[in-house]
Design a protein around this motif. Structure first.
Motif, PDB file in Angstrom:
ATOM      1  N   ASP A  94       1.335  -4.487  -5.045  1.00 33.62           N
ATOM      2  CA  ASP A  94       0.550  -4.106  -6.213  1.00 33.62           C
ATOM      3  C   ASP A  94      -0.900  -3.864  -5.807  1.00 33.62           C
ATOM      4  N   ARG A  95      -1.590  -3.029  -6.573  1.00 30.05           N
ATOM      5  CA  ARG A  95      -2.991  -2.722  -6.281  1.00 30.05           C
ATOM      6  C   ARG A  95      -3.821  -3.997  -6.101  1.00 30.05           C
ATOM      7  N   LYS A 141      10.050  -5.607  -8.291  1.00 29.14           N
ATOM      8  CA  LYS A 141       8.730  -5.275  -8.817  1.00 29.14           C
ATOM      9  C   LYS A 141       8.174  -6.444  -9.625  1.00 29.14           C
ATOM     10  N   THR A 189      -6.147   4.847  -1.118  1.00 22.74           N
ATOM     11  CA  THR A 189      -4.885   4.139  -0.930  1.00 22.74           C
ATOM     12  C   THR A 189      -4.709   3.753   0.534  1.00 22.74           C
ATOM     13  N   HIS A 202       7.589  -0.103   1.881  1.00 21.73           N
ATOM     14  CA  HIS A 202       7.541  -0.984   0.705  1.00 21.73           C
ATOM     15  C   HIS A 202       6.127  -0.918   0.142  1.00 21.73           C
ATOM     16  N   ARG A 203       5.896  -1.599  -0.964  1.00 21.82           N
ATOM     17  CA  ARG A 203       4.601  -1.546  -1.641  1.00 21.82           C
ATOM     18  C   ARG A 203       4.104  -2.944  -1.992  1.00 21.82           C
ATOM     19  N   SER A 261      -1.387   0.714  -2.678  1.00 26.48           N
ATOM     20  CA  SER A 261      -0.550   0.934  -1.503  1.00 26.48           C
ATOM     21  C   SER A 261      -0.343   2.427  -1.292  1.00 26.48           C
ATOM     22  N   VAL A 262       0.092   3.106  -2.355  1.00 28.07           N
ATOM     23  CA  VAL A 262       0.325   4.552  -2.337  1.00 28.07           C
ATOM     24  C   VAL A 262      -0.191   5.133  -3.645  1.00 28.07           C
ATOM     25  N   ILE A 290       6.473   5.645   3.787  1.00 19.85           N
ATOM     26  CA  ILE A 290       6.428   4.445   2.943  1.00 19.85           C
ATOM     27  C   ILE A 290       7.691   3.618   3.154  1.00 19.85           C
ATOM     28  N   THR A 306      -0.426   6.782  -7.240  1.00 22.46           N
ATOM     29  CA  THR A 306       0.385   6.675  -8.454  1.00 22.46           C
ATOM     30  C   THR A 306       0.585   8.039  -9.105  1.00 22.46           C
ATOM     31  N   TYR A 352      -1.991   4.037   2.137  1.00 18.35           N
ATOM     32  CA  TYR A 352      -1.214   5.132   2.730  1.00 18.35           C
ATOM     33  C   TYR A 352      -2.127   6.231   3.258  1.00 18.35           C
TER      34      TYR A 352
END
Length: 297
Positions: free
Chosen positions: A133-134, A229, A108, A130-131, A98-99, A128, A101, A110
């Motif tokens: 997980d990869r 999370k 990403t 929210h996210r 998402s973004v 940003i 690390t 983003y």
């Protein structure tokens, strides 16, 4: 190269966008029309829309941009579903961060969307909200203004009406529906663990409903009352049915070569306009294939 002028159409009766396009562009196949939607070449009242079942209302203006640079929209691993001056809603593939690390990894969602908005105007930004997980695929939202970001993050529950996930788990989940409630806390190894009593962590609530199941796999839909999370991943472990491919939280195999988690539905109130939106994607084909394989045996 000859430049084709944009087509501008007025909506005269309420209908779905695909039906509207099929009526006005009768020389185009459904695949042609879906391609226009996928590549961001359709706008409704100047807002890009890619959902074929988007409902049009009388008086709206639909524009088809025949000359749009498709390479901007064909971002590998990320597909824009909706965009206006305040937000972007996108569908990301599994395997895409998402973004960042903090490393040098530029692959990403983003960064891809940031490059997209800057291609239109170098001063544009995204923020940003929210996210995912990869290894989780699905729908996520970014803000395009600091105001939209602040509103969404300061009162997330006010604006987010529904988030639903397609979840493929190991084994047969006995109860067809249920609710899992626990407190989640992350340890120093970045593993989130669950407690049925308050352990100083954050309370998490996940509702689930079984879609289909065999002795080996269960496909269910999970809806979140909280957004912690790794929440669904940990709660499926609590259920004794870890998500397929989720070795971190107890999975023993990975027949689909990815994590069996997909953010399928996002329904929200637009933080600036107050209008309600609902975006849905298909359940990933790989989730369905495990059931077809079982029937063939």
């Amino acid at each position: 190269m000859k430049i084709k002028r944009d087509t501008v159409l007025k909506v005269k009766e309420k209908m779905e966008l695909m039906d509207f396009l099929s009526f006005h562009l009768q020389g185009k196949s459904k695949n042609n029309l879906k391609s226009l939607l996928t590549h961001g070449q359709i706008t409704v009242d100047s807002q890009m829309v890619s959902q074929f079942n988007h409902i049009l209302t009388v008086g709206q203006e639909v524009k088809i941009n025949w000359n749009k640079d498709r390479e901007i929209k064909k971002m590998q691993g990320v597909q824009i579903l909706f965009e206006d001056d305040s937000i972007i809603v996108a569908n990301k593939d599994a395997g895409i961060l998402s973004v960042s690390t903090g490393g040098r990894d530029e692959n990403t969602a983003y960064n891809k969307l940031k490059d997209h908005v800057k291609a239109n105007n170098p001063t544009n930004k995204i923020f940003i909200v929210h996210r995912l997980d990869r290894n989780t695929s699905g729908i996520m939202m970014f803000a395009k203004t600091a105001e939209a970001q602040q509103l969404l993050q300061s009162d997330w529950k006010k604006y987010i009406l529904s988030r639903k996930y397609s979840v493929l788990t190991e084994g047969k989940v006995e109860n067809d529906k249920g609710t899992i409630t626990s407190w989640l806390k992350e340890n120093t190894a970045f593993v989130v663990y669950s407690s049925k009593t308050d352990n100083g962590g954050k309370k998490a609530i996940t509702n689930y409903e079984v879609i289909k199941k065999t002795n080996n796999f269960t496909l269910l839909e999970a809806s979140l009352e909280t957004g912690r999370k790794n929440q669904i991943r940990v709660h499926m472990q609590d259920l004794k049915h870890p998500i397929v491919g989720d070795k971190k939280y107890g999975a023993t195999g990975n027949p689909i070569k990815r994590l069996g988690l997909h953010a399928r539905v996002l329904e929200f109130i637009h933080p600036i306009t107050g209008k309600e939106y609902k975006f849905e994607t298909q359940i990933p084909a790989s989730f369905e294939k495990v059931f077809k394989r079982m029937r063939k045996r």
